[in-house]
Enzyme design. Sequence first.
Site, short mmCIF file in Angstrom:
data_model
loop_
_atom_site.label_atom_id
_atom_site.label_comp_id
_atom_site.label_asym_id
_atom_site.label_seq_id
_atom_site.Cartn_x
_atom_site.Cartn_y
_atom_site.Cartn_z
CB CYS A 61 8.24 1.76 48.14
SG CYS A 61 10.02 1.43 47.96
CG ASP B 28 11.46 1.39 40.59
OD1 ASP B 28 10.56 1.37 41.45
OD2 ASP B 28 12.65 1.66 40.84
#
Lengths: 322, 322, 322, 322, 322, 322
Positions: free
Chosen positions: B135, B204
């Site tokens: 990512c 996250d």
Amino acid sequence: MGRFPREFMDVVEGIKSMRIRGAARIARAAVAALRDVGNSYEGSDVAGFINYIKEASKLLVATRPTAVSLPNGLRFVLNKLLTDYSLGVDSVGELRDRLVRYCDEFINISREAADKIAVFGARRIEDGDILLTHCNSSVAIGVIKRAFDEGKSIKVFVTETRPRFQGRLTAEALSSHGVETILIVDSAARYYMNDIDKVIVGADAIAANGAVVNKIGTSLIALAAHEARTSFMVAAETYKFSPDTLFGKLIKIEERSYEEIVSRDWLNKYPNINVKNPAFDVTPPEYIDLIITELGVVSPSMFPILIMERYGAIYSELEPWE
Amino acid sequence: MGRFPREFMDVVEGIKSMRIRGAARIARAAVAALRDVGNSYEGSDVAGFINYIKEASKLLVATRPTAVSLPNGLRFVLNKLLTDYSLGVDSVGELRDRLVRYCDEFINISREAADKIAVFGARRIEDGDILLTHCNSSVAIGVIKRAFDEGKSIKVFVTETRPRFQGRLTAEALSSHGVETILIVDSAARYYMNDIDKVIVGADAIAANGAVVNKIGTSLIALAAHEARTSFMVAAETYKFSPDTLFGKLIKIEERSYEEIVSRDWLNKYPNINVKNPAFDVTPPEYIDLIITELGVVSPSMFPILIMERYGAIYSELEPWE
Amino acid sequence: MGRFPREFMDVVEGIKSMRIRGAARIARAAVAALRDVGNSYEGSDVAGFINYIKEASKLLVATRPTAVSLPNGLRFVLNKLLTDYSLGVDSVGELRDRLVRYCDEFINISREAADKIAVFGARRIEDGDILLTHCNSSVAIGVIKRAFDEGKSIKVFVTETRPRFQGRLTAEALSSHGVETILIVDSAARYYMNDIDKVIVGADAIAANGAVVNKIGTSLIALAAHEARTSFMVAAETYKFSPDTLFGKLIKIEERSYEEIVSRDWLNKYPNINVKNPAFDVTPPEYIDLIITELGVVSPSMFPILIMERYGAIYSELEPWE
Amino acid sequence: MGRFPREFMDVVEGIKSMRIRGAARIARAAVAALRDVGNSYEGSDVAGFINYIKEASKLLVATRPTAVSLPNGLRFVLNKLLTDYSLGVDSVGELRDRLVRYCDEFINISREAADKIAVFGARRIEDGDILLTHCNSSVAIGVIKRAFDEGKSIKVFVTETRPRFQGRLTAEALSSHGVETILIVDSAARYYMNDIDKVIVGADAIAANGAVVNKIGTSLIALAAHEARTSFMVAAETYKFSPDTLFGKLIKIEERSYEEIVSRDWLNKYPNINVKNPAFDVTPPEYIDLIITELGVVSPSMFPILIMERYGAIYSELEPWE
Amino acid sequence: MGRFPREFMDVVEGIKSMRIRGAARIARAAVAALRDVGNSYEGSDVAGFINYIKEASKLLVATRPTAVSLPNGLRFVLNKLLTDYSLGVDSVGELRDRLVRYCDEFINISREAADKIAVFGARRIEDGDILLTHCNSSVAIGVIKRAFDEGKSIKVFVTETRPRFQGRLTAEALSSHGVETILIVDSAARYYMNDIDKVIVGADAIAANGAVVNKIGTSLIALAAHEARTSFMVAAETYKFSPDTLFGKLIKIEERSYEEIVSRDWLNKYPNINVKNPAFDVTPPEYIDLIITELGVVSPSMFPILIMERYGAIYSELEPWE
Amino acid sequence: MGRFPREFMDVVEGIKSMRIRGAARIARAAVAALRDVGNSYEGSDVAGFINYIKEASKLLVATRPTAVSLPNGLRFVLNKLLTDYSLGVDSVGELRDRLVRYCDEFINISREAADKIAVFGARRIEDGDILLTHCNSSVAIGVIKRAFDEGKSIKVFVTETRPRFQGRLTAEALSSHGVETILIVDSAARYYMNDIDKVIVGADAIAANGAVVNKIGTSLIALAAHEARTSFMVAAETYKFSPDTLFGKLIKIEERSYEEIVSRDWLNKYPNINVKNPAFDVTPPEYIDLIITELGVVSPSMFPILIMERYGAIYSELEPWE
């Protein structure tokens, strides 16, 4: 190599470009192409005919270095043909007829193999099972469809299978058959694995120690299945066996074009970026519970035995087209 | 909710649509938006101002349910502001000034946090290392760039990160910085894992037991790293901690639109196909070797302790904007 | 089915009710019952006799769906008998004599198998070993007794084996033989596992991939043995092999009456309580170090090979009594 | 036993004292010694000759209880010789000639086996590989040299192999051949394992379940390789198979003199110190990826099948020299 | 020890005989008994009163060596009382009142702890979950009931929990509350584990490294849950912590009477049979995902930290009743 | 650096050459040397004295890069001394006295730490235990001796510990104390692991995530212990903590001279041989059950917390001697 008709070269191209996909379909397409190209041979020189067939075979073998089913199909045909030739069959007409017959024989065996695998594999699927499959294996799809046709209520997770999205084709096939299908990105396999009862995939090649070469990402899914005690099954015709591995050869993993992943324009902008696109990976035998073949259901380490048991002998190191 | 200016709603939209990406950037964008929307408040009613700020906060919190950094940033600001208010600060002007100051303070802390993490993380990278990242985490990229700037010869595998291809952004950023980068599909992670020395990703959210919520696919990569004894490191500011998890709440995994994966037209054609698109997955602490924070390098189970050690107290169950 | 004599139906009942226990004993009891019921057949119609034998076999096969040894014993006898019949033997008297002979032959093979397994298995037990066994397997007990008789100082943990406490019978048998025995509840297996050198159990059935079906709880003990690097051995005659599994069939796990676990009165009081009583579980091959058979000691994945090696061919999908 | 010539007893001593080392060399030395001692037999009594050969064989078998290759070599020769004898060959001269021929035959097979293994094994080694080997196995060294000769750039870690430092001999052999070699203490194997691509070792004996008996420390290295997903390969001629293990016998692990570890003087000073010096340990099949034999590359559990496949029958429990 | 009233001795007996079961209930029963026995003390000698309380405490502590909650409850009360005494409180009346107050305080904390754990734990349970619990833990049952009361559709497997069948009590409690319950034998835990989403159990004691002491069989279930990636949660009040383990002491595992397993008559018949009946086993922290406490949800290794964080100091090695 | 007396330089040399061995002894020797060199300082310039002490400290720190106890000991002393100096203590005499006092204080703490660890650790050892230790750790030996002195019947396997054979010293120490000791080569650790109940080793340094740096080979033994469910315990004073690792620094693994492994003459003969001699390796926290410290017994991930809990603050990145 301009000597082969366009139809033949179209098949060669079709396999190379992955327009023709799936190990079984590739094998049958190649054998059918060999049959047709041989059947349309018009010369009368026997040695020339044999040569022509060998050259055509070489071209076909070169299309997909990892697709073992293809050379195994050709070996099946050529071994018989060359035996006949060495035993004295010496008219082009007769050899051409036999070529056609052997090719059809292989195509039939291959088609029936898929049916048998569907029967055996469907027995492993129970009512209420949630399955996962990766890529687009016709034998794995056959097992799922058969279980569905037997009235079992099933649900199938399908990974999209980057870079070429073959998972979408699988989802289309299952959906059209009436099977409830959930499409996910490849990376979501572990996220759902705890809800999945069984994973079923196909194989491009199977090595001497039972390791399975299949679409890139298969080994990651197998690892996640193993972590979650989810059964991992491979559906594969026995001709997926790679005889070379018995003699220590490593299965060559095809490296495909970067353009399957990014555009040429994008890549040209970034001098320090390289793209790597291996088409397959290797799933070690300890992550595979069962291999479902047309001869029965076996553990991976037993797979090469099956070959020996049934075919009587191991393939030789020397290829028939050489 | 038409009461907020367009600039503010643009940020809300930008976060929602993932135009603004990366947990740290989201947190800073949200806090900056709160600062600006508060700073442009023109009324003189103190209670109205407080309400306005709370409403704006709620809107921001609602944009991305899994992005803990965002509510943590707002908690940082609002806890201070509401304490001031309850202690008697009662002019809109004064509260507005303090809001601006607290917002800037958080933004600075967040920016410095990234620098500290880069310093600490780069020390874990050795000359000659082959890395992998998934990512597009600005802190993870920061660590890699810093190691490169220190003259270490490194090579970085970057997964493309379906469905939104954020890995391409990472590859662009690293390549532009001069780092040798190899882009692969997500499924190829295990294929290359044996050649990789260290995996570094962002986060996250981090749960009370040290589990890390990050982009879908992270847990598969962590599993493959664990299998190959490859070090798996998470770079994360301490404000990635999810205080709710201390009280048993599960971190909600955002389910994003199917259109990130297939087109509406395609899906409409197949009545039995469903698409599932979870944006994140959960990597269990046993697959994580280290979490690199701005306060130091810790094991995952120690992460919540760090919060208590340094902030003195655990966040309460009642949110400041409620 | 009132056509069979009471003695025969007693055996059928005895196997069904688990009065006759242990896979080898069941197989021999069934084959002996078939012999006796056939021997007392008084009609003179050959087809009627064959039918009578098939019907009796079906009744016996139906008593215990998981006990593979029983149908394998009957297959041994019927395959020979039906071959004779199809080759033209056509007097009831002659067929009756052959039935008796084939039945005795199987019973002898079965008895000798246990002896051979005792000899081979005892060699794996060393002086000073601490063993553990589960349930009440006559072959496993045979191995232990033999090792004891060879003068080896051993100690055996025996699990009580809920719900029917067959472990007590094992403890009685070992104790009466002079072996030092420690009886524990099934749940204590992991508690003592670190002190245990070897686990030895029997098998009710063995699948094509080497998985072992045995008394419920076996797979938990195997898991705990694997965790502690304790050797886990299965003692099993080759006729424990389940040929159906080669064709994908799952071994049916017998679900027995709830009354083995709680009383009818108790259960009637609680409308929301269900009782589940599976009699067996499946131990995967990776937790089994060795299978000790009358033909030798093999790894689980080799087990099906052994069958093929020695019996020459795999059983067919069509059962002789159908 | 003073009846055997000094040359013969020298070989017996040489094997016992480990002056003659390496399973293949031991087997060939023993068979050559048997040939020579038989060839120099001067009596004319056939029974006496047979007895003489059996006695010599027993002496050779007794030198190294774990070295299976030695008795397998003798079995190869004696089984043929005794068959001839039982079929009526009854002149000492003729039997002597046949003995010589059979011995030479075995020696040739053994030598060629090493070559074949080198060919097959070298194919598994890729350009750039970093290898590790333990102890001093001529077949493993053969594989490495062959890969080097094929132009592959390789680097080999060699453990010194306490207590007798045979690893130094391996390092000398590889270094003299031009191979870049790194010598380490045995304990450093895990420290470097993450940088190592493949481990290759020899075998002293292979059991019925595919477990490998090899120099003490091998199983620790295999465990560390397994932990790091490093491929672990065993190079072994098929005659390393221990037929006794098929019948449950445990492979006796040779316990060698404490003086290989400490001096007698030192030990005498410490009454509470005992020294234990097992020469071998057992690597379980689950840590072994491949066994490279002269017949092909197989998974460990397939190894005993290979024997049966190719030699047609399993060795009997009765030894030819008894 | 005839000096204590019958009511007190009844509680002592009730705990010893396991009539009073469940760690929380035992702790509250013991503290209530101490309160009542102290409250009915009629002498006026302060030292005598203190002694009387210490003696009563010792009797209570001796009833169940593994039940940490009991001594922790008494420590809570006595530490306060003895501090008061040492600070000069010197009338029996005043000390008696304080004893009552401290005892009630502990009982309240304990009751509220169960409620908090129910709230936090129920959040971890999702609609549709299939759970498993072992033995009869009131906190674990509290969590399940709460989740059910919140409207979640759940199903609970309950092991019968040999030898005393406490699982039946759990099944009764859940069934009476309306929860769908499936009772199984302990040995069937692995058989159903793949269908189970979460395991939740209580704890008798928690050690310094986060290991959990609970009813025999718990560690086997935890192992099977770990194998299947099934979440394993422990519900435990913080006072289940065993402070002794911080100083290296091993938690004594209570060995209970053989008569819980077999009858005296049966055992007398078999001289070579011994019965072992450990009441608890130890589940290592690596098999535990979460511990749910009244202060929050933590990873096992964080558990002792929680104690220090909140109670400020670690218990001392010297017990207050000594 | 000729400015320091010969006695001081002797200690520096003694530590460097490993004549002074064992982390605790090294720390005490270094602190004692600093005390003595400071005590014999004859100048009257305060700044000169401080400089002299710093220079001496730097020399000591440089002797053994991995021995954390040594700089931690010096940090203990220097932090106090420099605080005094910065607070205005400005006579050489006074500072000298304080240096002596602080040094003695550390030495006492260190000595008592070993005693406490012996007490706590001995409690984990049970009557009948078979132990294994690696290298020559005085704290680990202290634990074993204490358990023996408490009357527990124990037996200890000791690895010889190549390349310097420190295991012989351990065997000597245990044997002289009366403990039954078995000396083995390092490679035999897995061979005996199944018979071993507990492994206990010392530590040279402990990292922020609980990883333990100890003598090369420790991590292999820990891996084998983990594989066999054998408890693996580390005995270590809290000052073995490496504060640098909190800030991401990797613990430097000392590479020692090849002459510890082979002779210079031998190596000179082989141009392609390199010798690598890392003195330590890193055992990851997941293979460590407990760390026994003078403050109590903790899980590895809790170790850094312990430091913070008790010392109030983490060491700073700036060293006092800089």
